[in-house]
Design a protein around this motif. Structure first.
Motif, PDB file in Angstrom:
ATOM      1  N   LEU A  17       0.915  -1.193  -0.076  1.00 25.43           N
ATOM      2  CA  LEU A  17      -0.086  -0.020   0.074  1.00 25.43           C
ATOM      3  C   LEU A  17       1.079   1.187   0.056  1.00 25.43           C
ATOM      4  O   LEU A  17       1.517   1.617   1.026  1.00 25.43           O
ATOM      5  N   SER A  18       0.981   1.950  -1.131  1.00 25.00           N
ATOM      6  CA  SER A  18       1.673   3.207  -1.328  1.00 25.00           C
ATOM      7  C   SER A  18       1.208   4.363  -1.007  1.00 25.00           C
ATOM      8  O   SER A  18       0.000   4.726  -1.792  1.00 25.00           O
ATOM      9  N   ALA A  19       1.647   5.467  -0.453  1.00 26.13           N
ATOM     10  CA  ALA A  19       1.110   6.667  -0.237  1.00 26.13           C
ATOM     11  C   ALA A  19       1.904   7.596  -1.238  1.00 26.13           C
ATOM     12  O   ALA A  19       2.982   7.906  -1.152  1.00 26.13           O
ATOM     13  N   THR A  20       1.173   8.115  -2.335  1.00 28.39           N
ATOM     14  CA  THR A  20       1.832   8.937  -3.260  1.00 28.39           C
ATOM     15  C   THR A  20       0.553   9.747  -3.714  1.00 28.39           C
ATOM     16  O   THR A  20      -0.529   9.303  -4.023  1.00 28.39           O
ATOM     17  N   PRO A  21       1.267  10.970  -4.019  1.00 29.81           N
ATOM     18  CA  PRO A  21       0.173  12.004  -4.560  1.00 29.81           C
ATOM     19  C   PRO A  21      -0.301  11.800  -5.961  1.00 29.81           C
ATOM     20  O   PRO A  21      -1.542  12.390  -6.360  1.00 29.81           O
ATOM     21  N   HIS A  22       0.397  11.263  -6.788  1.00 31.32           N
ATOM     22  CA  HIS A  22       0.195  10.731  -8.157  1.00 31.32           C
ATOM     23  C   HIS A  22       0.350   9.459  -8.472  1.00 31.32           C
ATOM     24  O   HIS A  22       1.226   8.851  -8.314  1.00 31.32           O
ATOM     25  N   GLU A  23      -0.783   8.824  -8.912  1.00 31.18           N
ATOM     26  CA  GLU A  23      -0.524   7.391  -9.317  1.00 31.18           C
ATOM     27  C   GLU A  23       0.348   7.124 -10.293  1.00 31.18           C
ATOM     28  O   GLU A  23       0.398   8.026 -11.373  1.00 31.18           O
ATOM     29  N   ARG A  24       1.070   6.209 -10.358  1.00 33.11           N
ATOM     30  CA  ARG A  24       2.227   5.808 -11.291  1.00 33.11           C
ATOM     31  C   ARG A  24       2.087   4.500 -11.882  1.00 33.11           C
ATOM     32  O   ARG A  24       1.405   3.814 -11.256  1.00 33.11           O
ATOM     33  N   PRO A  25       2.733   4.315 -12.879  1.00 31.59           N
ATOM     34  CA  PRO A  25       2.594   2.672 -13.451  1.00 31.59           C
ATOM     35  C   PRO A  25       3.183   2.034 -12.661  1.00 31.59           C
ATOM     36  O   PRO A  25       4.308   2.439 -11.695  1.00 31.59           O
ATOM     37  N   ALA A  26       2.741   0.615 -12.298  1.00 34.14           N
ATOM     38  CA  ALA A  26       3.279  -0.177 -11.276  1.00 34.14           C
ATOM     39  C   ALA A  26       4.832  -0.314 -11.258  1.00 34.14           C
ATOM     40  O   ALA A  26       5.351  -0.363 -10.123  1.00 34.14           O
ATOM     41  N   GLU A  40      -4.560   5.473   9.074  1.00 33.49           N
ATOM     42  CA  GLU A  40      -4.947   4.118   9.670  1.00 33.49           C
ATOM     43  C   GLU A  40      -6.142   3.426   9.058  1.00 33.49           C
ATOM     44  O   GLU A  40      -6.167   2.188   8.956  1.00 33.49           O
ATOM     45  N   ASP A  41      -7.186   4.289   8.761  1.00 35.41           N
ATOM     46  CA  ASP A  41      -8.309   3.802   8.133  1.00 35.41           C
ATOM     47  C   ASP A  41      -7.912   3.102   6.766  1.00 35.41           C
ATOM     48  O   ASP A  41      -8.644   1.874   6.290  1.00 35.41           O
ATOM     49  N   ALA A  42      -7.219   3.585   6.116  1.00 40.28           N
ATOM     50  CA  ALA A  42      -6.751   3.020   4.730  1.00 40.28           C
ATOM     51  C   ALA A  42      -6.282   1.672   4.813  1.00 40.28           C
ATOM     52  O   ALA A  42      -6.367   0.654   4.148  1.00 40.28           O
ATOM     53  N   ILE A  43      -5.181   1.595   6.007  1.00 43.00           N
ATOM     54  CA  ILE A  43      -4.549   0.535   6.138  1.00 43.00           C
ATOM     55  C   ILE A  43      -5.643  -0.714   6.310  1.00 43.00           C
ATOM     56  O   ILE A  43      -5.412  -1.747   6.111  1.00 43.00           O
ATOM     57  N   LEU A  44      -6.492  -0.251   7.610  1.00 42.89           N
ATOM     58  CA  LEU A  44      -7.294  -1.251   8.010  1.00 42.89           C
ATOM     59  C   LEU A  44      -8.368  -1.928   6.943  1.00 42.89           C
ATOM     60  O   LEU A  44      -8.996  -2.815   7.003  1.00 42.89           O
ATOM     61  N   THR A  45      -8.857  -0.927   6.008  1.00 45.33           N
ATOM     62  CA  THR A  45      -9.612  -1.179   5.013  1.00 45.33           C
ATOM     63  C   THR A  45      -8.898  -2.230   4.084  1.00 45.33           C
ATOM     64  O   THR A  45      -9.627  -3.252   3.670  1.00 45.33           O
ATOM     65  N   ALA A  46      -7.708  -2.203   3.768  1.00 41.53           N
ATOM     66  CA  ALA A  46      -7.159  -2.826   2.834  1.00 41.53           C
ATOM     67  C   ALA A  46      -7.034  -4.183   3.688  1.00 41.53           C
ATOM     68  O   ALA A  46      -7.003  -5.166   2.927  1.00 41.53           O
ATOM     69  N   VAL A  47      -6.860  -4.402   4.926  1.00 46.80           N
ATOM     70  CA  VAL A  47      -6.628  -5.795   5.783  1.00 46.80           C
ATOM     71  C   VAL A  47      -7.923  -6.227   5.668  1.00 46.80           C
ATOM     72  O   VAL A  47      -7.919  -7.733   5.038  1.00 46.80           O
ATOM     73  N   ALA A  48      -8.987  -5.728   5.600  1.00 52.92           N
ATOM     74  CA  ALA A  48     -10.321  -6.374   5.448  1.00 52.92           C
ATOM     75  C   ALA A  48     -10.652  -6.839   3.833  1.00 52.92           C
ATOM     76  O   ALA A  48     -11.016  -7.944   3.617  1.00 52.92           O
ATOM     77  N   ARG A  49     -10.231  -5.830   3.079  1.00 52.47           N
ATOM     78  CA  ARG A  49     -10.698  -6.072   1.690  1.00 52.47           C
ATOM     79  C   ARG A  49      -9.836  -7.206   0.987  1.00 52.47           C
ATOM     80  O   ARG A  49     -10.503  -8.070  -0.021  1.00 52.47           O
ATOM     81  N   HIS A  50      -8.594  -7.380   1.452  1.00 56.22           N
ATOM     82  CA  HIS A  50      -7.588  -8.285   0.807  1.00 56.22           C
ATOM     83  C   HIS A  50      -7.464  -9.456   1.775  1.00 56.22           C
ATOM     84  O   HIS A  50      -6.697 -10.317   1.281  1.00 56.22           O
TER      85      HIS A  50
END
Length: 316
Positions: A58-67, A94-104
């Motif tokens: 899970l990457s925190a970046t202001p602009h999405e880049r090619p993987a 923290e909410d984004a990380i916890l959401t990723a934990v549940a979603r994936h």
């Protein structure tokens, strides 16, 4: 029935019914681009490769880049890219990380004690409150999945060889030991089990249950082996073979565990805990995080459904 547990034994890499992937099949590493957080990559990619697990980043970046570009920016070794699923976002509170934990369906979160602001707490003069950043604190308290926490003074030593599991008789410690044994079978580790009898602070210890002053020489070894047996009730006998030692210590808990970590050259500390890191809680854990250089695997007890008594028509 479990085999007799000796004070010292031999570690075996055994074939068990569960394959390696059943331990941690889907792991998550949150990255913010900082040097400190990037230290978690070495351990996380090694674990994913050894366990055949899927590694979510899970990457925190202001602009999405090619993987490929983003993985290169995050310094993820190219040989591990086939294991990686990248998720990009503008930030990862923290909410984004916890959401990723549940979603994936994440089985393990790997993260450092702090992110970009952790530089301020990297000195030996930092106090206990600075050992863990606010985002990390929220994750270790709220994540349903175990968290592999890299302390502020973490030094990477791979591959792992030995795990240390403190036990106390509480449910949390028992579940941590069971998980450590499963992980040991997957990674061919030795497991060292330890109980520190602290009569001053540890109300759940064997010392608190002692019936007479000389119990340390008579009651404690028997009770300690019984604690281990109860924790491993659901493990097959061959799965228990990685247990190389059951150590009984007496004194300050944090100090005694540090001595074991250094003396046994422990690679990872596996700790069962209640999940509360606020002021006045987890004193021993905070002391260890400031002092040790190895990762700490934090294990909370699995959520249990509340008991409901069926009456009347519910029984029909």
């Amino acid at each position: 029935r479990l085999p007799a547990l000796a004070w010292r034994g031999r570690v075996y890499a055994v074939e068990v019914a569960r394959d390696a992937m059943s331990v941690f099949a889907s792991n998550l590493v949150p990255l913010d681009g900082s040097r400190i957080v990037a230290r978690s990559l070495g351990c996380a990619t090694w674990l994913a490769a050894r366990l055949g697990a899927r590694l979510h980043i899970l990457s925190a970046t202001p602009h999405e880049r090619p993987a490929r570009d983003e993985l290169a920016r995050l310094q993820v070794p190219e040989q591990h890219w086939p294991l990686v699923t990248l998720h990009q976002g503008s930030a990862y509170p923290e909410d984004a990380i916890l959401t990723a934990v549940a979603r994936h369906a994440i089985d393990l979160v790997v993260m450092t004690a702090g992110g970009q602001t952790a530089e301020a707490f990297a000195s030996p003069q930092a106090d206990d409150a600075g050992a863990v950043g606010h985002v990390t604190c929220a994750i270790i308290e709220r994540s349903p999945a175990p968290v592999l926490l890299l302390p502020p003074h973490y030094r990477e030593v791979l591959p792992w060889q030995r795990a240390l599991v403190p036990v106390s008789g509480e449910i949390e410690a028992g579940e941590a030991l069971a998980l450590a044994v499963r992980l040991a079978n997957a990674l061919a580790l030795e497991v060292h089990v330890a109980h520190v009898a602290d009569t001053d602070t540890d109300d759940e210890s064997l010392a608190a249950r002692a019936r007479y002053a000389d119990a340390v020489h008579h009651e404690f070894p028997r009770q300690l082996e019984e604690l281990v047996r109860r924790a491993l009730t659901h493990c097959a006998p061959e799965e228990c073979r990685p247990i190389a030692e059951i150590a009984l210590c007496h004194g300050d808990v944090a100090a005694e565990l540090r001595l074991l970590i250094e003396g046994r050259r422990v690679s990872v500390l596996v700790v069962g805990w209640h999940g509360r890191f606020t002021e006045g809680r987890a004193k021993v854990l905070k002391q260890l995080l400031q002092a040790i250089t190895i990762p700490v695997l934090l294990v909370k007890p699995a959520a249990r459904r509340p008991f409901r008594l069926k009456v009347g028509e519910a029984l029909e």
